[in-house]
Design a protein around this motif. Structure first.
Motif, PDB file in Angstrom:
ATOM      1  N   VAL A  17       0.838  -1.200   0.000  1.00 32.49           N
ATOM      2  CA  VAL A  17       0.000   0.000   0.000  1.00 32.49           C
ATOM      3  C   VAL A  17       0.875   1.253   0.000  1.00 32.49           C
ATOM      4  O   VAL A  17       0.639   2.202  -0.766  1.00 32.49           O
ATOM      5  N   VAL A  18       1.897   1.266   0.832  1.00 30.68           N
ATOM      6  CA  VAL A  18       2.795   2.426   0.891  1.00 30.68           C
ATOM      7  C   VAL A  18       3.472   2.659  -0.457  1.00 30.68           C
ATOM      8  O   VAL A  18       3.556   3.803  -0.942  1.00 30.68           O
ATOM      9  N   GLU A  19       3.957   1.585  -1.076  1.00 31.09           N
ATOM     10  CA  GLU A  19       4.645   1.738  -2.369  1.00 31.09           C
ATOM     11  C   GLU A  19       3.677   2.180  -3.463  1.00 31.09           C
ATOM     12  O   GLU A  19       4.048   2.958  -4.358  1.00 31.09           O
ATOM     13  N   LEU A  20       2.443   1.698  -3.420  1.00 32.95           N
ATOM     14  CA  LEU A  20       1.425   2.165  -4.374  1.00 32.95           C
ATOM     15  C   LEU A  20       1.169   3.656  -4.210  1.00 32.95           C
ATOM     16  O   LEU A  20       1.096   4.403  -5.193  1.00 32.95           O
ATOM     17  N   VAL A 171      -4.223 -10.780 -15.718  1.00 34.20           N
ATOM     18  CA  VAL A 171      -3.919 -11.336 -14.399  1.00 34.20           C
ATOM     19  C   VAL A 171      -2.417 -11.490 -14.252  1.00 34.20           C
ATOM     20  O   VAL A 171      -1.713 -11.834 -15.216  1.00 34.20           O
ATOM     21  N   SER A 172      -1.920 -11.257 -13.046  1.00 37.16           N
ATOM     22  CA  SER A 172      -0.510 -11.511 -12.741  1.00 37.16           C
ATOM     23  C   SER A 172      -0.434 -12.395 -11.507  1.00 37.16           C
ATOM     24  O   SER A 172      -1.040 -12.091 -10.471  1.00 37.16           O
ATOM     25  N   LEU A 173       0.295 -13.507 -11.620  1.00 34.20           N
ATOM     26  CA  LEU A 173       0.496 -14.444 -10.515  1.00 34.20           C
ATOM     27  C   LEU A 173       1.917 -14.253  -9.999  1.00 34.20           C
ATOM     28  O   LEU A 173       2.881 -14.507 -10.726  1.00 34.20           O
ATOM     29  N   LEU A 174       2.050 -13.800  -8.762  1.00 35.03           N
ATOM     30  CA  LEU A 174       3.367 -13.512  -8.193  1.00 35.03           C
ATOM     31  C   LEU A 174       3.716 -14.584  -7.165  1.00 35.03           C
ATOM     32  O   LEU A 174       3.053 -14.705  -6.136  1.00 35.03           O
ATOM     33  N   ARG A 175       4.738 -15.354  -7.479  1.00 33.46           N
ATOM     34  CA  ARG A 175       5.153 -16.460  -6.616  1.00 33.46           C
ATOM     35  C   ARG A 175       6.309 -16.006  -5.737  1.00 33.46           C
ATOM     36  O   ARG A 175       7.450 -15.914  -6.180  1.00 33.46           O
ATOM     37  N   TYR A 176       5.982 -15.716  -4.462  1.00 29.04           N
ATOM     38  CA  TYR A 176       6.999 -15.235  -3.532  1.00 29.04           C
ATOM     39  C   TYR A 176       7.843 -16.400  -3.028  1.00 29.04           C
ATOM     40  O   TYR A 176       7.354 -17.508  -2.840  1.00 29.04           O
ATOM     41  N   PHE A 177       9.069 -16.029  -2.686  1.00 29.81           N
ATOM     42  CA  PHE A 177       9.878 -16.959  -1.924  1.00 29.81           C
ATOM     43  C   PHE A 177       9.701 -16.578  -0.434  1.00 29.81           C
ATOM     44  O   PHE A 177       8.592 -16.627   0.064  1.00 29.81           O
ATOM     45  N   LEU A 246       1.709  -4.346 -11.486  1.00 36.98           N
ATOM     46  CA  LEU A 246       0.468  -3.617 -11.755  1.00 36.98           C
ATOM     47  C   LEU A 246       0.644  -2.655 -12.926  1.00 36.98           C
ATOM     48  O   LEU A 246      -0.210  -2.581 -13.823  1.00 36.98           O
ATOM     49  N   GLN A 247       1.739  -1.931 -12.938  1.00 40.31           N
ATOM     50  CA  GLN A 247       1.982  -0.986 -14.032  1.00 40.31           C
ATOM     51  C   GLN A 247       2.061  -1.715 -15.369  1.00 40.31           C
ATOM     52  O   GLN A 247       1.576  -1.216 -16.385  1.00 40.31           O
ATOM     53  N   LYS A 248       2.645  -2.916 -15.363  1.00 40.99           N
ATOM     54  CA  LYS A 248       2.706  -3.690 -16.604  1.00 40.99           C
ATOM     55  C   LYS A 248       1.317  -4.117 -17.052  1.00 40.99           C
ATOM     56  O   LYS A 248       0.974  -4.001 -18.242  1.00 40.99           O
ATOM     57  N   GLU A 311      11.210  -8.338 -17.575  1.00 38.83           N
ATOM     58  CA  GLU A 311       9.907  -7.843 -18.013  1.00 38.83           C
ATOM     59  C   GLU A 311       9.343  -6.734 -17.124  1.00 38.83           C
ATOM     60  O   GLU A 311       8.544  -5.918 -17.593  1.00 38.83           O
ATOM     61  N   LEU A 312       9.742  -6.721 -15.852  1.00 36.21           N
ATOM     62  CA  LEU A 312       9.225  -5.710 -14.931  1.00 36.21           C
ATOM     63  C   LEU A 312      10.257  -4.645 -14.579  1.00 36.21           C
ATOM     64  O   LEU A 312       9.951  -3.684 -13.876  1.00 36.21           O
ATOM     65  N   ASN A 313      11.476  -4.841 -15.048  1.00 38.50           N
ATOM     66  CA  ASN A 313      12.584  -3.954 -14.676  1.00 38.50           C
ATOM     67  C   ASN A 313      12.705  -3.870 -13.156  1.00 38.50           C
ATOM     68  O   ASN A 313      12.894  -2.800 -12.575  1.00 38.50           O
ATOM     69  N   TRP A 314      12.607  -5.021 -12.526  1.00 37.68           N
ATOM     70  CA  TRP A 314      12.635  -5.117 -11.066  1.00 37.68           C
ATOM     71  C   TRP A 314      13.685  -6.130 -10.641  1.00 37.68           C
ATOM     72  O   TRP A 314      13.864  -7.163 -11.285  1.00 37.68           O
TER      73      TRP A 314
END
Length: 341
Positions: A17-20, A171-177, A246-248, A311-314
């Protein structure tokens, strides 16, 4: 227009939320406070300078979700709303299936009816099980998870892929470690209810004297020091990945898109390395005892996150010792806050 963040007062949700907000997004939070406390909302405003809109309700109550969506123009959703304790999920599996999947389906039904797209799902590396090769990239086969929690993540991913295909959604599926650390302000961090389920909060509470000793489950794994290895990613780095994803999605012109990204550092650290690094970084000691292996634990898992970088420049950039310093600062903040109440 606003972004709906479900579970937005939780650990990863509050940092996201803060980063958004820093990136200029208006944020609407839904959180039933089952795994957080209301002071986190106040601290989000202290950190970002902006108070997000907040609704305290359970997403299983679809009529309340419908009223929220009537009141706001929502451009997309980041869904963190889920129970997440692996061990607990084995004791009360039906609660996990109901909470983690019914809430997701309610969201998607409303998005379908209102023609809203851009949905980001908080998934997990548990969908890979014990992978055959390291590092783990997104093409690695999915294996049946050991826990009901892991199964809800795998099922959630499939539900979203079907949703995107059938209804032309993005849709974006983010698989955290393994997320660790706290905000540099020490005003946001992981807030375990009861005994921590994750390693680093238990390390922190042991160093603070809240827990007598840390149990390290297994010292006979085929790793450099015999303890299990994971990929520990700093939570603020992880939060920034959600903004990039999200931006992507918002920039994609195709009506149907399913993006899948591993989010990790690309490096594995053992349990003992975490303990020793925490001790050095914070000049404290952590009493621990080696016990037997814990059922269902895998030996080693670390990410190939090159797809997200491309792809996300992250890229995760925060060193392990720095992340562990923020965890100790957060613990000290919690103790000070408790003493002053």
């Amino acid at each position: 227009m606003a972004i709906l963040v479900t579970g937005g007062l939780g650990y990863i949700g509050s940092h996201t939320v803060v980063e958004l907000q820093k990136s200029g997004f208006e944020v609407v939070i839904v959180d039933d406070l089952s795994n957080s406390e209301r002071f986190i909302l106040e601290n989000i405003e202290k950190v970002s300078g902006t108070a997000p809109v907040f609704y305290p309700f359970d997403l299983k109550r679809r009529e309340l979700l419908s009223q929220l969506l009537d009141a706001h123009t929502i451009e997309g959703c980041i869904n963190f709303a889920a129970y997440k304790a692996v061990g607990e999920s084995q004791v009360i599996p039906l609660d996990y299936y109901e909470n983690n999947l019914v809430t997701l389906i309610n969201l998607l039904q409303e998005f379908k009816e209102r023609n809203i797209s851009n949905f980001i799902f908080s998934s997990s590396c548990t969908v890979y099980g014990q992978a055959d090769h390291m590092p783990i990239d997104e093409s690695a086969p999915l294996k049946a998870p050991e826990s009901s929690y892991g199964k809800t993540k795998q099922m959630g991913e499939q539900i979203l892929m079907d949703f995107a295909q059938a209804h032309e959604k993005k849709v974006s599926l983010l698989r955290y470690f393994n997320p660790i650390g706290a905000h540099p302000s020490a005003l946001l961090g992981e807030l375990p209810i009861g005994i921590p389920n994750n390693l680093v909060p238990y390390v922190t509470q042991t160093a603070a004297g809240i827990r007598e000793s840390l149990s390290i489950f297994g010292s006979d794994y085929p790793t450099k020091d015999g303890t299990a290895v994971r990929d520990y990613i700093y939570v603020v780095d992880l939060a920034r990945a959600h903004v990039a994803a999200l931006q992507k999605l918002l920039s994609e012109t195709e009506p149907t898109a399913v993006d899948i990204y591993n989010l990790g550092t690309g490096e594995g650290s053992s349990v003992l390395e975490i303990v020793k690094t925490f001790e050095r970084a914070n000049n404290v000691s952590v009493p621990y005892a080696i016990t037997g292996r814990r059922e269902g634990d895998i030996t080693i898992a670390y990410a190939d996150a090159s797809k997200a970088e491309k792809e996300l420049n992250w890229k995760a950039s925060t060193p392990l010792d720095q992340a562990l310093k923020t965890t100790w600062a957060w613990q000290q903040y919690l103790e000070s806050r408790s003493a002053n109440q």
